[in-house]
Design a protein around this motif. Sequence first.
Motif, PDB file in Angstrom:
ATOM      1  N   LYS A   3       0.830  -1.192   0.000  1.00 38.70           N
ATOM      2  CA  LYS A   3       0.000   0.000   0.000  1.00 38.70           C
ATOM      3  C   LYS A   3       0.870   1.250   0.000  1.00 38.70           C
ATOM      4  O   LYS A   3       1.958   1.249   0.571  1.00 38.70           O
ATOM      5  CB  LYS A   3      -0.912  -0.005   1.226  1.00 38.70           C
ATOM      6  CG  LYS A   3      -1.930  -1.123   1.225  1.00 38.70           C
ATOM      7  CD  LYS A   3      -3.007  -0.899   2.270  1.00 38.70           C
ATOM      8  CE  LYS A   3      -2.452  -0.935   3.672  1.00 38.70           C
ATOM      9  NZ  LYS A   3      -3.524  -0.794   4.696  1.00 38.70           N
ATOM     10  N   VAL A   5       2.148   4.932   1.221  1.00 32.35           N
ATOM     11  CA  VAL A   5       2.325   5.458   2.567  1.00 32.35           C
ATOM     12  C   VAL A   5       2.180   6.973   2.555  1.00 32.35           C
ATOM     13  O   VAL A   5       2.739   7.655   1.685  1.00 32.35           O
ATOM     14  CB  VAL A   5       3.721   5.088   3.118  1.00 32.35           C
ATOM     15  CG1 VAL A   5       3.958   5.745   4.485  1.00 32.35           C
ATOM     16  CG2 VAL A   5       3.870   3.577   3.215  1.00 32.35           C
ATOM     17  N   THR A  29      -1.403   3.448   3.923  1.00 31.01           N
ATOM     18  CA  THR A  29      -0.841   3.211   5.242  1.00 31.01           C
ATOM     19  C   THR A  29      -0.527   4.570   5.855  1.00 31.01           C
ATOM     20  O   THR A  29       0.098   5.415   5.208  1.00 31.01           O
ATOM     21  CB  THR A  29       0.456   2.377   5.157  1.00 31.01           C
ATOM     22  OG1 THR A  29       0.121   1.053   4.734  1.00 31.01           O
ATOM     23  CG2 THR A  29       1.162   2.311   6.504  1.00 31.01           C
ATOM     24  N   ASP A  53      -4.879   1.195   8.584  1.00 30.97           N
ATOM     25  CA  ASP A  53      -3.515   0.736   8.862  1.00 30.97           C
ATOM     26  C   ASP A  53      -2.707   1.939   9.336  1.00 30.97           C
ATOM     27  O   ASP A  53      -2.146   2.683   8.535  1.00 30.97           O
ATOM     28  CB  ASP A  53      -2.918   0.129   7.595  1.00 30.97           C
ATOM     29  CG  ASP A  53      -1.517  -0.415   7.810  1.00 30.97           C
ATOM     30  OD1 ASP A  53      -1.110  -0.589   8.978  1.00 30.97           O
ATOM     31  OD2 ASP A  53      -0.825  -0.665   6.798  1.00 30.97           O
ATOM     32  N   PHE A  78       8.459   1.085   6.654  1.00 25.03           N
ATOM     33  CA  PHE A  78       7.285   1.173   5.775  1.00 25.03           C
ATOM     34  C   PHE A  78       7.627   1.504   4.324  1.00 25.03           C
ATOM     35  O   PHE A  78       6.756   1.456   3.465  1.00 25.03           O
ATOM     36  CB  PHE A  78       6.311   2.236   6.306  1.00 25.03           C
ATOM     37  CG  PHE A  78       5.939   2.049   7.744  1.00 25.03           C
ATOM     38  CD1 PHE A  78       5.058   1.053   8.126  1.00 25.03           C
ATOM     39  CD2 PHE A  78       6.505   2.857   8.731  1.00 25.03           C
ATOM     40  CE1 PHE A  78       4.720   0.870   9.464  1.00 25.03           C
ATOM     41  CE2 PHE A  78       6.180   2.685  10.072  1.00 25.03           C
ATOM     42  CZ  PHE A  78       5.289   1.680  10.439  1.00 25.03           C
TER      43      PHE A  78
END
Length: 218
Positions: A3, A5, A29, A53, A78
């Motif tokens: 996903k 960020v 995210t 998330d 991430f």
Amino acid sequence: MSKPVVAIVGAGPGVSAGIARKFGGNGFTLVLLARTKESLERQVAELRSQGMDAHGLVADAADKKSLTGAFAQLHADFGAPEVLVYNAGANTICNPSELAEEDLLSDFTINVVGALTASQLVIPAMTERGAGTILFTGGMLGVHPVASRASASIAKAGLRNLAFTLSEELAPLGIKVGTVTIGGAVKPGTFFDPDLIADSFWELHTGARQGEVLYKQD
């Protein structure tokens, strides 16, 4: 596929919370950065309760070393953020004739220098990717200054011009830079509801709008 960020610096219960909900609801995210661990934990828990998330990192927007360390951890945990939102702000209420130099410098560091630092920490990866979005939370004081808010007026004007100059530099590299210049008191259930304001940030990210959104009532 992982996903995208979004990193939100200066995360709190107001505008940034609306932005988090907007981006989180669209599959991002969320990585929230703020000075206070307890506040971060509350915000992350609330967002997770809504099925998002969300994660938190402690960082002081006025401290370059703190921001640099937090973004290094963000990248490690991430990946490079697709979107940076800089929402940190400070405002010493004082007329300019009485404004202390140290207060002006402190406010300017949080409002503008931190925004520059955070931007510089994401620009290399965005340049390599050929895409990315950098967004700032601005204020109408940067357009229409008020004497009793001299420090914030100076700082928001600086932030606004940082957005314009970064946009000019980075647009050829595929990086969008924008600012939402908010012209009123943020309050749920009004025209200045955080969730309504967040729509403007999303529109700048998607390219539906460009540069600056003057968010005000006619």
